[in-house]
Design a protein around this motif. Structure first.
Motif, short mmCIF file in Angstrom:
data_model
loop_
_atom_site.label_atom_id
_atom_site.label_comp_id
_atom_site.label_asym_id
_atom_site.label_seq_id
_atom_site.Cartn_x
_atom_site.Cartn_y
_atom_site.Cartn_z
N GLU A 23 25.28 34.88 32.44
CA GLU A 23 24.75 35.64 31.31
C GLU A 23 25.48 35.34 30.01
N LEU A 24 26.50 34.49 30.07
CA LEU A 24 27.28 34.13 28.88
C LEU A 24 26.97 32.70 28.47
N PRO A 25 27.28 32.33 27.22
CA PRO A 25 27.08 30.95 26.78
C PRO A 25 27.87 29.97 27.65
N PRO A 26 27.34 28.78 27.87
CA PRO A 26 28.02 27.80 28.74
C PRO A 26 29.44 27.46 28.31
N LEU A 75 28.62 26.79 20.32
CA LEU A 75 29.89 27.03 19.63
C LEU A 75 29.72 27.26 18.14
N SER A 76 28.81 26.54 17.51
CA SER A 76 28.64 26.68 16.07
C SER A 76 28.17 28.08 15.67
N ASP A 77 27.62 28.84 16.64
CA ASP A 77 27.17 30.20 16.34
C ASP A 77 28.34 31.15 16.10
N LYS A 134 40.45 38.06 20.86
CA LYS A 134 41.53 37.26 20.29
C LYS A 134 41.96 36.16 21.25
N SER A 135 42.08 36.49 22.53
CA SER A 135 42.46 35.48 23.53
C SER A 135 41.42 34.38 23.61
N PHE A 136 40.16 34.77 23.54
CA PHE A 136 39.06 33.80 23.61
C PHE A 136 39.10 32.83 22.43
N TYR A 137 39.23 33.36 21.22
CA TYR A 137 39.28 32.52 20.02
C TYR A 137 40.55 31.65 20.02
N ILE A 146 37.11 24.81 18.08
CA ILE A 146 36.75 25.35 16.77
C ILE A 146 37.88 25.00 15.81
N SER A 147 37.57 24.97 14.53
CA SER A 147 38.57 24.52 13.54
C SER A 147 39.40 25.65 12.96
N GLU A 148 39.01 26.90 13.21
CA GLU A 148 39.74 28.03 12.64
C GLU A 148 39.71 29.21 13.59
#
Length: 364
Positions: A23-26, A75-77, A134-137, A146-148
Motif C-alpha cells: 500500500e506504500l510507494p515502491p 520520489l519526486s513527489d 524524520k528517519s525516513f527522510y 533526494i538532494s535535501e
C-alpha cells in the motif's frame, strides 16, 4: 517443531508488513530493508502505519497529487516538499478524519466499518509519527535518493511531563486479594472467576514481582520457569534472552499454579504455553490487559492501571528499596539508563531531599 512465541510474532509481523508495503510507494521498500537489522518487526509495522498516514495526507492536501493512488507515488513527489508543507502535516496530525474501513484493527479482524471515524492524536503519537518521517527522510538523503532533507528542519512537539501512575503498597495487596477471592468483582465477573483465579493471581504476582512486559509474560513457556533458581527465561526487545528472578512469595504462587497448569488441557499449538486462556490457547496481550483493567477498576477506580503500570510499580518499589538506578535499568531491560532516570526523576528528588538532615555539622 513449533515456533516459540516471539518467533511466531516475528513471522506474523513480517507477513503483515509485506501486506502494508503493497500500500506504500515502491521506493519505501529500500528504507525498510535498511532498518531491518536494527529494528524489531513490530517497530517496522509502526513505521509503515506512520508513513501511510503521511502519504494519505499528501494525497488529500497537495493539489498535484490529488486522486493519485499512494502506491503510485514517486520520489519526486516528496523530494521537493517545502518545510511549510511538512508543518501542515504536523497540524493535520492533531485531528483528522478517516474512512472507518481503513483502520488496521478492522482489517485484521475482517470487519467492515461504515462511514468515517474521527481521530484525535495526543502529543506522544504526533511526536512518534514525526520521528518516523524524520528517519525516513534522513535515510533517503543519506543514500542520495533526494538532494535535501527538509524533514530535519521540523521541530518535534514538546511533550508535557505526565504524572507516572503506579499502585501504592496497599493497592498492590488489594489487587492480589481481589484476584484471589473475587470479592470486589461484579456478579457477572464472578461467574468466571473460579476458573481463572489461580492463573490471574499468578500473572499479576509475576508482573508485579519482576517488572516484565506483558508481551514477555504471555510469551512464557512452561520450560522457561525454573522454580529451583526462582527465575524465568524471557526474550527482551531485540531478541535478547535473559533470566529474571522473583521472590519467594512469587515462587509460592507460581508453584501452586504450575501444579494446576500441568493438568490443564491445551490446544496442540499451545501445549508449552505457561498461561492459557479459557479457550485452551496461549493467553494473549489483549486478554491480560483486560484482566488487569478488571481487577484494577475494582480496587482503584480513579487510576488507569495497565500492565505497563504494574511494571512501573515494580520499578518504583525496587528503586525505593535499593536506591540503585542502574540495577533498576538492568532488571527492567532498559538499554539506556537515562530512560530509567526519566521515569523515576521524582523519586530521585525525593531521595535527595531525604538526605538534607543526614549530615550534622555540630553535635546537638
Amino acid at each position: 517443531m513449533p515456533l516459540k512465541y516471539h518467533e511466531q510474532m516475528d513471522r506474523d509481523n513480517t507477513l503483515k508488513l509485506r501486506g502494508l508495503l503493497q500500500e506504500l510507494p515502491p521506493f519505501c521498500r529500500c528504507f525498510f530493508r535498511a532498518i531491518e537489522p536494527r529494528t524489531s518487526s513490530r517497530t517496522r509495522i509502526a513505521y509503515a502505519y506512520d508513513l501511510r498516514v503521511f502519504f494519505q495526507f499528501l494525497a488529500d492536501s497537495v493539489p498535484e497529487l490529488s486522486g493519485k493512488p499512494i502506491e503510485k507515488f514517486v520520489l519526486s513527489d516528496i523530494a521537493g516538499l517545502p518545510v511549510l508543507r511538512l508543518e501542515e502535516y504536523m497540524e493535520y496530525l492533531k485531528y483528522r478524519v478517516r474512512e472507518q474501513e481503513e483502520l488496521p484493527e478492522d482489517r485484521a479482524s475482517g470487519r467492515k466499518g461504515k462511514g468515517k471515524i474521527e481521530i484525535l492524536n495526543h502529543e506522544q503519537s504526533i511526536k512518534r509519527k514525526i520521528s518516523s518521517l524524520k528517519s525516513f527522510y534522513k535515510y533517503l538523503y543519506r543514500d542520495q535518493l533526494i538532494s535535501e532533507d527538509t524533514a530535519s528542519l521540523l521541530i518535534l512537539p514538546k511533550l508535557r511531563d505526565r504524572e507516572i501512575i503506579r499502585l501504592d503498597e496497599n493497592e498492590v495487596a488489594d489487587l492480589l486479594d481481589t484476584a484471589e477471592s473475587g470479592e470486589k468483582l461484579t456478579e457477572r465477573q464472578q461467574r468466571f472467576h473460579e476458573k481463572t483465579a489461580l492463573r490471574d493471581t499468578a500473572i499479576l504476582s509475576l508482573m508485579l514481582g519482576t517488572g516484565i512486559r506483558v508481551s514477555e509474560c504471555v510469551g512464557l513457556n512452561i520450560q522457561d520457569l525454573d522454580l529451583n533458581s526462582d527465575g524465568i527465561r524471557i526474550h527482551r526487545k531485540g531478541g535478547k534472552e535473559v533470566t529474571v528472578y522473583f521472590s519467594d512469595e512469587v515462587e509460592r504462587i507460581l508453584s501452586s499454579y504450575l501444579k494446576a497448569r500441568k493438568k490443564m488441557p491445551a490446544l496442540s499449538s499451545s501445549e508449552d504455553a505457561l498461561f492459557l486462556s479459557l479457550q485452551k490457547k496461549r493467553i494473549g496481550v489483549r486478554a491480560v490487559e483486560n484482566m488487569v483493567k478488571k481487577y484494577a477498576s475494582a480496587v482503584t477506580p480513579l487510576k488507569h492501571i495497565t500492565p505497563h503500570k504494574l511494571r512501573s510499580t515494580y520499578g518504583t518499589n525496587l528503586y525505593r528499596e535499593t536506591g540503585d538506578i542502574y540495577l533498576v535499568a538492568d532488571v527492567l531491560g532498559h538499554e539506556d539508563v537515562n530512560t530509567t532516570k526519566k521515569h523515576y526523576a521524582a523519586l530521585e528528588e525525593e531521595r535527595r531531599r531525604s538526605a538534607r538532615n543526614r549530615v550534622h555539622l555540630r553535635e546537638d
